[in-house]
Design a protein around this motif. Structure first.
Motif, mmCIF file in Angstrom:
data_model
loop_
_atom_site.group_PDB
_atom_site.id
_atom_site.type_symbol
_atom_site.label_atom_id
_atom_site.label_comp_id
_atom_site.label_asym_id
_atom_site.label_seq_id
_atom_site.Cartn_x
_atom_site.Cartn_y
_atom_site.Cartn_z
ATOM 1 N N ARG A 152 0.829 -1.192 0.000
ATOM 2 C CA ARG A 152 0.000 0.000 0.000
ATOM 3 C C ARG A 152 0.869 1.250 0.000
ATOM 4 O O ARG A 152 1.896 1.318 0.684
ATOM 5 N N PRO A 153 0.484 2.258 -0.778
ATOM 6 C CA PRO A 153 1.236 3.515 -0.799
ATOM 7 C C PRO A 153 0.931 4.360 0.427
ATOM 8 O O PRO A 153 -0.073 4.135 1.125
ATOM 9 N N HIS A 154 1.800 5.323 0.669
ATOM 10 C CA HIS A 154 1.522 6.320 1.693
ATOM 11 C C HIS A 154 0.498 7.296 1.122
ATOM 12 O O HIS A 154 0.665 7.807 0.018
ATOM 13 N N ILE A 155 -0.575 7.532 1.860
ATOM 14 C CA ILE A 155 -1.660 8.372 1.359
ATOM 15 C C ILE A 155 -1.687 9.711 2.090
ATOM 16 O O ILE A 155 -1.599 9.776 3.317
ATOM 17 N N MET A 156 -1.796 10.778 1.293
ATOM 18 C CA MET A 156 -1.904 12.128 1.819
ATOM 19 C C MET A 156 -3.142 12.782 1.201
ATOM 20 O O MET A 156 -3.490 12.507 0.056
ATOM 21 N N VAL A 157 -3.805 13.638 1.977
ATOM 22 C CA VAL A 157 -4.977 14.360 1.481
ATOM 23 C C VAL A 157 -4.735 15.855 1.648
ATOM 24 O O VAL A 157 -4.480 16.329 2.757
ATOM 25 N N GLU A 158 -4.795 16.580 0.520
ATOM 26 C CA GLU A 158 -4.621 18.030 0.546
ATOM 27 C C GLU A 158 -5.545 18.616 -0.527
ATOM 28 O O GLU A 158 -5.275 18.517 -1.724
ATOM 29 N N SER A 159 -6.650 19.214 -0.095
ATOM 30 C CA SER A 159 -7.661 19.679 -1.045
ATOM 31 C C SER A 159 -7.173 20.832 -1.913
ATOM 32 O O SER A 159 -7.599 20.974 -3.060
ATOM 33 N N ASP A 160 -6.274 21.656 -1.391
ATOM 34 C CA ASP A 160 -5.714 22.773 -2.160
ATOM 35 C C ASP A 160 -4.627 22.247 -3.089
ATOM 36 O O ASP A 160 -3.578 21.789 -2.637
ATOM 37 N N TRP A 161 -4.853 22.297 -4.393
ATOM 38 C CA TRP A 161 -3.893 21.688 -5.320
ATOM 39 C C TRP A 161 -2.525 22.367 -5.281
ATOM 40 O O TRP A 161 -1.504 21.729 -5.528
ATOM 41 N N ARG A 162 -2.493 23.645 -4.927
ATOM 42 C CA ARG A 162 -1.198 24.336 -4.839
ATOM 43 C C ARG A 162 -0.369 23.779 -3.685
ATOM 44 O O ARG A 162 0.836 23.544 -3.831
ATOM 45 N N GLU A 163 -1.023 23.549 -2.558
ATOM 46 C CA GLU A 163 -0.328 22.946 -1.423
ATOM 47 C C GLU A 163 0.041 21.499 -1.725
ATOM 48 O O GLU A 163 1.125 21.028 -1.337
ATOM 49 N N ALA A 164 -0.852 20.794 -2.416
ATOM 50 C CA ALA A 164 -0.556 19.406 -2.791
ATOM 51 C C ALA A 164 0.654 19.340 -3.704
ATOM 52 O O ALA A 164 1.531 18.471 -3.547
ATOM 53 N N LEU A 165 0.752 20.263 -4.649
ATOM 54 C CA LEU A 165 1.905 20.301 -5.560
ATOM 55 C C LEU A 165 3.189 20.626 -4.798
ATOM 56 O O LEU A 165 4.248 20.040 -5.069
ATOM 57 N N LYS A 166 3.086 21.520 -3.831
ATOM 58 C CA LYS A 166 4.243 21.866 -3.010
ATOM 59 C C LYS A 166 4.751 20.640 -2.255
ATOM 60 O O LYS A 166 5.963 20.363 -2.204
ATOM 61 N N ARG A 167 3.835 19.869 -1.682
ATOM 62 C CA ARG A 167 4.221 18.659 -0.944
ATOM 63 C C ARG A 167 4.780 17.601 -1.889
ATOM 64 O O ARG A 167 5.707 16.865 -1.554
ATOM 65 N N LEU A 168 4.205 17.507 -3.096
ATOM 66 C CA LEU A 168 4.710 16.562 -4.098
ATOM 67 C C LEU A 168 6.160 16.874 -4.438
ATOM 68 O O LEU A 168 7.011 15.966 -4.510
ATOM 69 N N LYS A 169 6.462 18.138 -4.643
ATOM 70 C CA LYS A 169 7.834 18.538 -4.972
ATOM 71 C C LYS A 169 8.784 18.222 -3.810
ATOM 72 O O LYS A 169 9.927 17.794 -4.034
ATOM 73 N N GLU A 170 8.325 18.434 -2.596
ATOM 74 C CA GLU A 170 9.177 18.232 -1.414
ATOM 75 C C GLU A 170 9.589 16.779 -1.237
ATOM 76 O O GLU A 170 10.715 16.489 -0.800
ATOM 77 N N ILE A 171 8.697 15.854 -1.564
ATOM 78 C CA ILE A 171 9.008 14.445 -1.313
ATOM 79 C C ILE A 171 9.687 13.761 -2.501
ATOM 80 O O ILE A 171 10.158 12.628 -2.367
ATOM 81 N N THR A 172 9.752 14.436 -3.651
ATOM 82 C CA THR A 172 10.321 13.814 -4.849
ATOM 83 C C THR A 172 11.831 14.028 -4.896
ATOM 84 O O THR A 172 12.311 15.147 -5.082
ATOM 85 N N GLN A 173 12.571 12.948 -4.717
ATOM 86 C CA GLN A 173 14.031 12.990 -4.735
ATOM 87 C C GLN A 173 14.546 12.943 -6.185
ATOM 88 O O GLN A 173 13.801 12.635 -7.118
ATOM 89 N N PRO A 174 15.851 13.234 -6.389
ATOM 90 C CA PRO A 174 16.401 13.290 -7.755
ATOM 91 C C PRO A 174 16.175 12.029 -8.584
ATOM 92 O O PRO A 174 16.002 12.126 -9.799
ATOM 93 N N GLU A 175 16.158 10.852 -7.927
ATOM 94 C CA GLU A 175 15.972 9.614 -8.688
ATOM 95 C C GLU A 175 14.503 9.207 -8.785
ATOM 96 O O GLU A 175 14.188 8.185 -9.386
ATOM 97 N N ASP A 176 13.616 10.007 -8.218
ATOM 98 C CA ASP A 176 12.191 9.688 -8.201
ATOM 99 C C ASP A 176 11.475 10.302 -9.400
ATOM 100 O O ASP A 176 12.045 11.110 -10.152
ATOM 101 N N LEU A 177 10.205 9.962 -9.533
ATOM 102 C CA LEU A 177 9.336 10.555 -10.542
ATOM 103 C C LEU A 177 8.040 10.990 -9.872
ATOM 104 O O LEU A 177 7.423 10.218 -9.132
#
Length: 457
Positions: free
Chosen positions: A405-430
């Motif tokens: 199972r993946p780690h699940i996060m809920v963020e209704s504001d897409w701008r905040e969700a995008l910010k969190r997506l960028k924060e957790i994405t490492q150089p070798e990730d997608l």
């Protein structure tokens, strides 16, 4: 006061006013049928009759197919009008001539010309024309009275039989594929949806298709026979053989009834784009063979290679790597999942998704859940949005018995969700942003700093 004077007073002075008025028709919704568009065309002198159309229908792949058709024909020296929807950045993206948006001044003038006709029809029992009907009429007016292209690549809005664009008689028709989308309007079964798509087939007009389901093929074959239309079906009259597939480059051999073309290359990603490319090549072969289109192989291949379509397996950032894909229905989610398995390389996969409330949520998530290390549920800025929390609850229910199972996060504001997506994405990730195109459009404009992007379509 004369009617002419009243029309002049009612005219818009700025293109923004014209676009706002067109968008004000959105609440009239989707109203399948050709009565209103036919009446508009009659009042305008039926300008569509002077144009050569390539009519493109299908559940997925319409936009990519239109982009490849446009690019190939442009490379071969033809002037091309391209009418597509939805738009990703600006309303004027819908109406292109030689890959350039309609000028604001032209859109303003044409809107002022059609507005009195729309208001006349609105006062009849037919009711007001919809936003898409007005946009379609403007497109036809633009190409028939201003731009004069050699050919118009014309994408359906929804379905085919009762779609507004079905007002035209094309020189070749295309049905890319059949899948489950807009089932509330088109029907619940593949046969019902195929019957609606097959409605674009016109008497004597060749039809090219990549439809694969036996039941859908039967519907299209029967309709083509009724119309005495030559049917070119993938894996029967033509086929595609993949060769080399890496990120941003796919090569293949196309074999059709007239000849074989080797080492065709496209930069669009995903196995589904090979099918779309084959559909394009088959349609162009029909034009070359029967309609005297002059298509040189070298320029054709160059045009296919140059084709691009925003928001579909589009890498918009490299630090971190962010891939956008508008996989808003089950078939789209399947093609995304296949591409993530076959084309892209990564250590961790983090997916941000937002959907509309009207879509098949479980069928989409079924393809996405097994691949993701992280899932961020968010919401598009649109009135029909699905609650991020409700979407996450569907995923939790589906994952109840999953081994992984993946780690699940809920963020209704897409701008905040995008910010969190960028924060957790490492150089070798997608990182992948997917779901409704309403979300894709906003994220794309934000990441690429397109400050003049408009909202909605």
């Amino acid at each position: 006061m004369s009617e002419a004077t009243m029309t002049e007073i009612a005219s818009f002075e700025r293109v923004e006013q014209a676009i706002d008025w067109i968008n004000s028709l959105i609440p009239f919704g989707i109203r399948p049928g050709l009565e209103r568009i036919q009446l508009m065309m009659d009042k305008l002198g039926n300008p569509q009759r002077s144009l050569k159309f390539i009519h493109v229908a299908g559940t997925n792949g319409k936009g990519s197919t239109c982009a490849m058709l446009t690019s190939a024909l442009l490379a071969c020296g033809y002037d091309v009008g391209t009418f597509t929807s939805p738009y990703i950045e600006k309303f004027t993206n819908r109406f292109k001539y030689n890959n350039e948006d309609i000028p604001d001044s032209t859109l303003l003038r044409l809107t002022n010309e059609i507005k009195p006709i729309v208001e006349q029809i609105a006062a009849t029992p037919l009711g007001s024309p919809t936003m898409f009907e007005v946009a379609t009429a403007i497109a036809i007016m633009y190409y028939a009275t201003v731009a004069y292209p050699d050919v118009v690549v014309f994408e359906t809005g929804l379905g085919g039989r009762l779609d507004v664009t079905n007002i035209v008689t094309p020189i070749v028709s295309i049905i890319t594929n059949i899948g489950h989308d807009h089932t509330d309007i088109l029907g619940d079964t593949i046969e019902q949806i195929a019957a609606e798509k097959a409605g674009i087939i016109k008497p004597g007009v060749p039809i090219v298709s990549a439809v694969e389901q036996p039941e859908a093929i039967e519907v299209i074959r029967r309709k083509a026979a009724e119309c005495s239309s030559s049917l070119y079906l993938m894996n029967e009259q033509y086929k595609v053989v993949p060769h080399h597939i890496v990120e941003n480059e796919q090569t293949f051999t196309f074999t059709g009834p007239f000849r074989t073309m080797e080492q065709v290359a496209i930069t669009m990603n995903g196995a589904h784009q090979l099918k779309n490319a084959a559909v394009v090549l088959m349609a162009l072969e029909v034009l070359r063979q029967y309609m005297a289109f002059v298509i040189d192989d070298d320029t054709l291949l160059a045009g296919m290679h140059q084709a691009a379509w925003p928001g579909r397996l589009e890498m918009v950032s490299h630090t971190p790597r962010i891939l956008l894909d508008g996989a808003h229905n089950p078939e789209g989610a399947l093609t995304l999942a296949q591409a993530l398995r076959d084309t892209y390389r990564y250590k961790g996969l983090h997916i941000m998704i937002g959907m509309l409330s009207t879509k098949h949520h479980e069928d989409v998530l079924r393809h996405i859940l097994p691949l993701a290390d992280t899932l961020i549920f968010t919401e598009p800025d649109f009135r029909k949005k699905m609650s991020a929390m409700d979407l996450s609850l569907i995923a939790e229910r589906m994952l109840a018995t999953a081994e992984r199972r993946p780690h699940i996060m809920v963020e209704s504001d897409w701008r905040e969700a995008l910010k969190r997506l960028k924060e957790i994405t490492q150089p070798e990730d997608l990182a992948v942003v997917t779901g409704t195109l309403y979300l894709i459009a906003d994220v794309r404009s934000h990441v690429l700093h397109r400050t003049d992007s408009e909202k909605g379509w």
